[in-house]
Design an enzyme around this catalytic site. Structure first.
Site, PDB file in Angstrom:
ATOM      1  N   ASN A  32       0.862  -1.198   0.000  1.00 39.84           N
ATOM      2  CA  ASN A  32       0.000   0.000   0.000  1.00 39.84           C
ATOM      3  C   ASN A  32       0.892   1.239   0.000  1.00 39.84           C
ATOM      4  OD1 ASN A  32      -2.421   1.355  -0.114  1.00 39.84           O
ATOM      5  ND2 ASN A  32      -2.581   1.531   2.101  1.00 39.84           N
ATOM      6  N   ASP A  35       3.952   8.050  -1.110  1.00 41.22           N
ATOM      7  CA  ASP A  35       5.172   8.790  -1.478  1.00 41.22           C
ATOM      8  C   ASP A  35       6.283   8.622  -0.437  1.00 41.22           C
ATOM      9  OD1 ASP A  35       3.940   9.605  -3.738  1.00 41.22           O
ATOM     10  OD2 ASP A  35       3.579  11.677  -3.091  1.00 41.22           O
ATOM     11  N   HIS A  37       7.069   5.864   1.164  1.00 43.05           N
ATOM     12  CA  HIS A  37       7.813   4.639   0.817  1.00 43.05           C
ATOM     13  C   HIS A  37       8.725   4.891  -0.387  1.00 43.05           C
ATOM     14  CE1 HIS A  37       4.149   2.569   2.654  1.00 43.05           C
ATOM     15  NE2 HIS A  37       5.147   2.041   3.331  1.00 43.05           N
ATOM     16  N   GLN A  61       3.359  -9.718  13.278  1.00 39.76           N
ATOM     17  CA  GLN A  61       3.450  -8.463  14.031  1.00 39.76           C
ATOM     18  C   GLN A  61       2.085  -7.838  14.309  1.00 39.76           C
ATOM     19  OE1 GLN A  61       5.798  -6.632  10.681  1.00 39.76           O
ATOM     20  NE2 GLN A  61       4.718  -4.775  11.248  1.00 39.76           N
ATOM     21  N   SER A 188       0.238   4.042   5.543  1.00 41.42           N
ATOM     22  CA  SER A 188      -0.698   3.160   4.834  1.00 41.42           C
ATOM     23  C   SER A 188      -2.045   3.140   5.547  1.00 41.42           C
ATOM     24  CB  SER A 188      -0.131   1.749   4.774  1.00 41.42           C
ATOM     25  OG  SER A 188       1.112   1.775   4.126  1.00 41.42           O
TER      26      SER A 188
END
Ligand code: PAF
Length: 285
Positions: A32, A35, A37, A61, A188
């Site tokens: 997902n 910008d 990332h 997690q 995300s």
């Protein structure tokens, strides 16, 4: 961009580059992509010859009542973005590839410090899942460098500590927080914020900035400031999980004479849990 779903395939491809002496940068993600990332990919390109990104929504997690099943999965769009950003390799394993013996009997990597406070207090087991999957990914990719966003400040601190404790041969690089024009940290999970809540979601960063201003002005009554910060978030219509002034490296509660401070906050919206942080240095020009 070449996409691999198996450990064997990726390892073979990367070992050829390693033999050529090329430097490998790695950006682990859960997909997902936004910008923020892509900025990690760009940062990785600056100091590495080859950039590998991973997309794996790591069940280990997520707590039982958390959002693993509804975590946004946008693989086709993510691939397009990564191609456009010039990423060289994408590793996209499924659960069986990463955890062939199941989750329950998976060997774990436990970092005993910094993992039961802040996000770790409300998400028991979360950081154990992160350190386990990140160390597996490091063993698979064997990167020279790995880039992590400062937005997940506690995650970055825990991973740095794991790398130090286990002598892992990878350099951890921190990338700045990417923000929307109004200041909301890109995440995300922002897609879970309802349109009604969205204009007010900046209350978290606004509150952390207010707190930073108070501390920079000489107020070291951290506990009282934290109470007032929670009230500000409540006035914005959300529920604070925590707002805490910490020592930037150890994440222990800040002492009045600490100089490097990080203010970390988390709050609940109707269907998202948002986190943010701000670091300040006291007494420096
Ligand atoms: O920050 C994330 O997206 C995840 O925690 C990570 C580092 C990819 C591990 O699953």
């Amino acid at each position: 961009m070449q996409i691999y779903h198996t450990i064997k395939g990726l390892r073979e491809a990367l070992s050829a580059h390693r033999r050529e002496g090329l430097k490998i940068g790695f950006v682990p993600t859960m997909g997902n992509l936004h910008d923020g990332h892509l900025a990690l990919v760009t940062q990785a390109q600056q100091t590495n010859d080859i950039v590998v990104c991973s997309i794996f929504v790591n069940a280990l997690q997520f707590g039982l009542n958390e959002d693993w099943d509804k975590y946004p999965r946008t693989f086709a769009a993510d691939c397009q973005k990564l191609r456009a950003s010039g990423c060289d390799y994408l590793f996209n394993p499924d659960d069986t590839e990463m955890y062939p013996n199941g989750l329950d009997t998976q060997s774990r990597v436990i970092c005993p410090t910094m993992t039961d406070m802040l996000c770790g207090a409300s998400r028991p087991g979360h950081f154990e899942g992160v350190t386990t999957v990140v160390s597996k990914l490091f063993h698979i990719v064997q990167p020279d460098e790995s880039i992590f966003g400062l937005k997940d400040y506690q995650q970055l601190a825990v991973i740095r500590r794991m790398v130090e404790d286990l002598c892992l041969p990878v350099k951890i690089v921190a990338a700045p927080i990417f923000r929307e024009p109004d200041g909301l940290a890109m995440s995300s999970r922002n897609s879970f914020i309802t349109p009604r809540e969205r204009p007010r979601a900046t209350v978290l960063i606004d509150t952390l900035s207010w707190l930073a201003g108070q501390i920079s002005a000489g107020n070291s009554g951290f506990s009282e400031l934290e109470i007032q910060a929670r009230e500000r978030i409540a006035e914005g219509g959300f529920t604070a999980d925590y707002v805490t002034v910490c020592h930037s490296k150890t994440l222990e509660l800040a002492a009045a004479d600490d100089r490097d401070l990080t203010i970390l906050g988390a709050m609940y919206t109707e269907s998202a849990r948002l986190i943010d942080n701000l670091s300040i240095r006291i007494g420096q020009p």
